[in-house]
Design a protein around this motif. Structure first.
Motif, mmCIF file in Angstrom:
data_model
loop_
_atom_site.group_PDB
_atom_site.id
_atom_site.type_symbol
_atom_site.label_atom_id
_atom_site.label_comp_id
_atom_site.label_asym_id
_atom_site.label_seq_id
_atom_site.Cartn_x
_atom_site.Cartn_y
_atom_site.Cartn_z
ATOM 1 N N PRO A 51 7.385 -10.967 3.691
ATOM 2 C CA PRO A 51 6.116 -11.054 4.432
ATOM 3 C C PRO A 51 5.932 -9.878 5.390
ATOM 4 O O PRO A 51 6.894 -9.399 5.996
ATOM 5 C CB PRO A 51 6.260 -12.369 5.201
ATOM 6 N N VAL A 52 4.694 -9.431 5.523
ATOM 7 C CA VAL A 52 4.340 -8.376 6.481
ATOM 8 C C VAL A 52 3.068 -8.806 7.192
ATOM 9 O O VAL A 52 2.045 -9.049 6.539
ATOM 10 C CB VAL A 52 4.097 -7.014 5.791
ATOM 11 N N ASN A 53 3.124 -8.911 8.517
ATOM 12 C CA ASN A 53 1.927 -9.243 9.287
ATOM 13 C C ASN A 53 1.248 -7.940 9.701
ATOM 14 O O ASN A 53 1.709 -7.247 10.610
ATOM 15 C CB ASN A 53 2.290 -10.072 10.523
ATOM 16 N N CYS A 54 0.165 -7.620 9.019
ATOM 17 C CA CYS A 54 -0.505 -6.334 9.244
ATOM 18 C C CYS A 54 -1.131 -6.237 10.628
ATOM 19 O O CYS A 54 -1.401 -5.128 11.116
ATOM 20 C CB CYS A 54 -1.576 -6.117 8.176
ATOM 21 N N ALA A 55 -1.396 -7.374 11.266
ATOM 22 C CA ALA A 55 -1.998 -7.361 12.598
ATOM 23 C C ALA A 55 -0.951 -7.267 13.696
ATOM 24 O O ALA A 55 -1.262 -6.871 14.824
ATOM 25 C CB ALA A 55 -2.844 -8.617 12.800
ATOM 26 N N ALA A 56 0.301 -7.623 13.391
ATOM 27 C CA ALA A 56 1.346 -7.669 14.421
ATOM 28 C C ALA A 56 2.067 -6.337 14.581
ATOM 29 O O ALA A 56 2.720 -6.103 15.606
ATOM 30 C CB ALA A 56 2.362 -8.760 14.089
ATOM 31 N N ILE A 57 1.960 -5.465 13.581
ATOM 32 C CA ILE A 57 2.647 -4.172 13.623
ATOM 33 C C ILE A 57 1.637 -3.097 14.007
ATOM 34 O O ILE A 57 0.561 -3.017 13.406
ATOM 35 C CB ILE A 57 3.270 -3.848 12.251
ATOM 36 N N PRO A 58 1.944 -2.258 15.015
ATOM 37 C CA PRO A 58 1.008 -1.188 15.412
ATOM 38 C C PRO A 58 0.609 -0.340 14.214
ATOM 39 O O PRO A 58 1.429 -0.055 13.328
ATOM 40 C CB PRO A 58 1.830 -0.367 16.422
ATOM 41 N N LEU B 95 5.332 -9.529 -2.423
ATOM 42 C CA LEU B 95 4.988 -8.923 -1.138
ATOM 43 C C LEU B 95 3.804 -9.689 -0.568
ATOM 44 O O LEU B 95 2.757 -9.787 -1.213
ATOM 45 C CB LEU B 95 4.625 -7.449 -1.325
ATOM 46 N N PHE B 96 3.971 -10.233 0.630
ATOM 47 C CA PHE B 96 2.905 -11.004 1.273
ATOM 48 C C PHE B 96 2.329 -10.196 2.417
ATOM 49 O O PHE B 96 2.999 -9.955 3.422
ATOM 50 C CB PHE B 96 3.448 -12.339 1.785
ATOM 51 N N LEU B 97 1.079 -9.758 2.272
ATOM 52 C CA LEU B 97 0.394 -8.983 3.302
ATOM 53 C C LEU B 97 -0.527 -9.921 4.079
ATOM 54 O O LEU B 97 -1.640 -10.223 3.649
ATOM 55 C CB LEU B 97 -0.398 -7.840 2.664
ATOM 56 N N ASP B 98 -0.039 -10.385 5.222
ATOM 57 C CA ASP B 98 -0.815 -11.291 6.050
ATOM 58 C C ASP B 98 -1.780 -10.493 6.919
ATOM 59 O O ASP B 98 -1.455 -9.391 7.366
ATOM 60 C CB ASP B 98 0.138 -12.117 6.931
#
Length: 336
Positions: free
Chosen positions: A61-68, A103-106
């Protein structure tokens, strides 16, 4: 069925979601999960992966909003030593970590335009190039599952999201219903949260909830959805001394729902529409009703236009156009 892959629900909406998960888990198609915050989008993504032929491979999982934003590219694609100042060794990106799996792009809707292009290329070519890579692109085998709480179609119309990427991601759409649309699921959710808190803290005295308190929970609109319900149950159990949750234990915003709903019902134009003897202008009355419903939706969504647009079953851009035409602004939300 009450439980399914870590999710709970007996409503028709959730049963339809469970059935859809079973169908799409067998394929390798890209999936776009849409729903409000707190509806369980990552649980759905994990269920799709766990029921798929890729279940024994990584789910990343990757949180696109949580990573600069300036770090997200290197987080996704990795880099080689010397690619930039501070790159003292090679680093594997999340995309390569997911090779063979999912791959999960949140919160994909928060991704900037440059990275949208790179994700589009990843989908089209199934290759990856770490930052600073000077060799042939690496072949990659992944299934991409994305999620967002935004209306991506509206974002495409507004020029905020690439149309070609949207079509590539939206091969299999999954729409999660908000909790306010499935109040029949609240009893089993409350029971689960009480039991889970008791497992974590056996000294908690709470064992159940009264019918009156449960009715109030079912009448509340739940802007934070299941996550908000879980947090409220945990808070009550921390503070509670008795063994049954009562209306007095609930937050004021939930207890006040009945009185507010009663006032709105009395003042609703649906209940008071009468054609006078001299007649009326249907066009004018419809315009008034449209304005009233928009204001009510904005009240209920606490001014969040995307949420209000969902309540009215329209795109955010359409809602904004109607707000301008009806001269509705933020000040109207504060009217008594």
């Amino acid at each position: 069925m009450v439980g399914f892959c870590g999710m709970l629900g007996i409503s028709a909406g959730m049963k339809a979601v469970f059935q859809l998960i079973r169908k799409i888990s067998r394929s390798n198609s890209n999936v776009l999960i849409q729903g409000e915050s707190g509806t369980g989008k990552e649980l759905v993504a994990r269920a799709i992966h766990d029921l798929s032929p890729r279940a024994d491979s990584p789910f990343v999982p990757v949180n696109c909003a949580a990573i600069p934003r300036e770090l997200l590219e290197s987080e996704l694609f990795g880099y080689v030593k010397g690619a930039f100042t501070g790159a003292i060794s090679d680093r594997l990106g999340r995309v390569e970590m997911a090779d063979g799996g999912g791959l999960f792009l949140d919160e994909i809707g928060e991704m900037d335009a440059l990275l949208q292009v790179k994700i589009l290329r990843l989908i089209q070519d199934r290759t990856v190039e770490p930052l600073g890579w000077r060799q042939a692109p690496k072949k990659i085998d992944i299934r991409i599952i994305c999620a967002t709480n935004r209306d991506l179609e509206a974002a495409v119309q507004a020029g905020e999201f690439r149309e070609d990427l949207f079509f590539r991601l939206n091969v299999v759409p999954v729409q999660l219903p908000p909790l306010r649309q499935r109040p029949e699921d609240i009893p089993c959710l409350v029971d689960y949260f009480i039991r889970r808190q008791n497992e974590l803290r056996p000294d908690f005295p709470v064992t159940g909830i009264s019918p009156e308190a449960l009715q109030l929970l079912q009448a509340y609109s739940w802007p934070g959805n299941v996550r908000e319900l879980e947090n409220i149950i945990e808070r009550i159990m921390v503070m509670k001394t008795g063994n049954v949750i009562l209306p007095a234990d609930l937050p004021e915003k939930i207890v006040a729902v009945d009185s507010v709903a009663g006032k709105e019902k009395k003042t609703s134009r649906f209940a008071s529409a009468v054609i006078p003897a001299e007649g009326l202008s249907l066009k004018t009355e419809v315009s008034k009703l449209e304005k009233e419903l928009i204001v009510q939706a904005l009240h209920q969504s606490k001014g969040v236009k995307e949420r209000a647009a969902r309540l009215l079953k329209m795109n955010r851009t359409t809602l904004i156009e109607k707000m301008k035409r009806n001269r509705i602004n933020a000040d109207m939300l504060n009217e008594p």
